[in-house]
Design an enzyme around this catalytic site. Structure first.
Site, PDB file in Angstrom:
ATOM      1  N   HIS A  34      22.808  33.920  17.934  1.00  0.00           N
ATOM      2  CA  HIS A  34      22.681  35.324  17.527  1.00  0.00           C
ATOM      3  C   HIS A  34      24.033  35.994  17.760  1.00  0.00           C
ATOM      4  CE1 HIS A  34      22.452  35.911  21.822  1.00  0.00           C
ATOM      5  NE2 HIS A  34      21.377  35.157  21.883  1.00  0.00           N
ATOM      6  N   GLY A  36      25.138  37.743  20.026  1.00  0.00           N
ATOM      7  CA  GLY A  36      25.666  37.608  21.389  1.00  0.00           C
ATOM      8  C   GLY A  36      26.537  36.359  21.494  1.00  0.00           C
ATOM      9  N   HIS A  37      26.048  35.246  20.932  1.00  0.00           N
ATOM     10  CA  HIS A  37      26.845  34.010  20.945  1.00  0.00           C
ATOM     11  C   HIS A  37      28.118  34.196  20.110  1.00  0.00           C
ATOM     12  CE1 HIS A  37      22.700  32.169  21.543  1.00  0.00           C
ATOM     13  NE2 HIS A  37      23.377  31.703  22.573  1.00  0.00           N
ATOM     14  N   GLY A 147      27.884  34.908  28.740  1.00  0.00           N
ATOM     15  CA  GLY A 147      27.421  36.283  28.515  1.00  0.00           C
ATOM     16  C   GLY A 147      26.869  36.896  29.797  1.00  0.00           C
ATOM     17  N   LYS A 149      24.371  38.773  30.087  1.00  0.00           N
ATOM     18  CA  LYS A 149      22.900  38.815  30.149  1.00  0.00           C
ATOM     19  C   LYS A 149      22.378  37.838  31.205  1.00  0.00           C
ATOM     20  CE  LYS A 149      19.960  36.855  27.351  1.00  0.00           C
ATOM     21  NZ  LYS A 149      18.891  36.220  28.146  1.00  0.00           N
ATOM     22  N   ARG A 187      15.273  33.882  22.607  1.00  0.00           N
ATOM     23  CA  ARG A 187      13.819  34.002  22.778  1.00  0.00           C
ATOM     24  C   ARG A 187      13.238  35.187  22.010  1.00  0.00           C
ATOM     25  NH1 ARG A 187      14.803  31.635  28.093  1.00  0.00           N
ATOM     26  NH2 ARG A 187      13.580  29.732  28.080  1.00  0.00           N
TER      27      ARG A 187
END
Ligand code: PAF
Length: 279
Positions: A34, A36-37, A147, A149, A187
């Site tokens: 996504h 983020g990656h 990341g 997160k 997820r």
């Protein structure tokens, strides 16, 4: 973008870059990519000459076999995204390429394994360090990007790099969020439209905690955050805690002038979500 399926073919692709003294940045992933990656790939691009990304759904870090089975594996789409993001090399090994039968691994992770994610997902960080040690060994990057997160994962990797004196620099990159604030995660595709909306409460609560930092005790910040989350439809809280970002230990009032981080894990729609915010 070139693709390597084995460690040997990865070496063959990397060798000419190493000979020229080029800097290699590495983005390890489990796929289902996504934004983020892709932000990590962008960041890696800015820091190095060559970007290597791995896609490997690592069986040893899953506590729940069903979770491993259900983990999305949209390889064709992932490959396209990495090509568009100008990744140079994709490393996509099989489980047999990375693991021998009945392989053992243990790294002393100290308290990192006994709190929050470590406590709720026993063995998870052993699996994460086991595969990252192998991936670092295969890629031999100068830099590896992670990341925010997965902040505790970052602290665990930092611990391994220090403990084993691995010759690479770690980069912590900001969490990328959907428009409603939900942290991007592979997820999230398992959330219903309603669940996705309900899950937005997590970031809102973390932001509220940050806004209230100087108005409440740390204890009441946590109690109020849990109340707000539990009172929000569809959410079940696993933990909400405020930690010292540096040592990753629970913060008390004496830690007020240190960098603090609020971290949480919740369940929505049967999906476990984590997030955090530096306060
Ligand atoms: O964060 C992840 O996606 C995984 O834990 C990692 C770092 C790729 C190791 O399997």
């Amino acid at each position: 973008m070139e693709i390597a399926y084995t460690k040997v073919s990865l070496q063959r692709l990397l060798e000419p870059h190493r000979r020229r003294g080029r800097h290699i940045a590495f983005v390890p992933t489990m796929g289902a990519l996504h934004d983020g990656h892709l932000a990590l790939v962008d960041h890696a691009r800015q820091l190095a000459d060559v970007v290597v990304c791995s896609i490997f759904v690592n069986p040893t870090q899953f506590n729940d076999p069903k979770d491993l089975e259900k983990y999305p594996r949209p390889l064709e789409h992932d490959t396209k995204l990495l090509q568009q993001a100008h990744c140079d090399i994709l490393f996509h090994p099989t489980v047999d390429e990375m693991y021998e039968a009945n392989e053992q691994w243990y790294l002393d992770l100290g308290h990192l394994e006994r709190v929050l994610e470590g406590l709720h997902r026993p063995g998870h960080f052993q699996g994460v360090t086991q595969i990252l040690h192998k991936l670092f060994d295969a890629v031999q990057p100068h830099i590896a990007c992670f990341g925010q997160k997965d902040f505790q994962q970052y602290k665990v990797v930092e611990h391994m790099v220090n403990q084993l004196e691995l010759p690479l620099t770690l980069e912590l990159c900001p969490t990328v969020r959907e428009s409603g604030g939900l942290a991007m995660s592979s997820r999230n595709v398992r959330l219903s439209a309603t669940g996705r909306e309900q899950a937005q409460q997590l970031h809102k609560t973390l932001q509220q905690t940050k806004a209230d930092l100087h108005r409440k005790t740390l204890d009441s910040l946590c109690t109020d955050a849990i109340k707000a989350l539990e009172g929000s439809p569809g959410i079940e809280v696993e933990y909400f805690a405020i930690f010292r970002a540096d040592t990753f230990t629970a913060a008390d009032e004496s830690a007020r002038n240190e960098q603090l981080v609020a971290l949480a894990a919740i369940w929505v729609d049967g999906v476990r979500l984590i997030d955090n915010l530096l306060l």
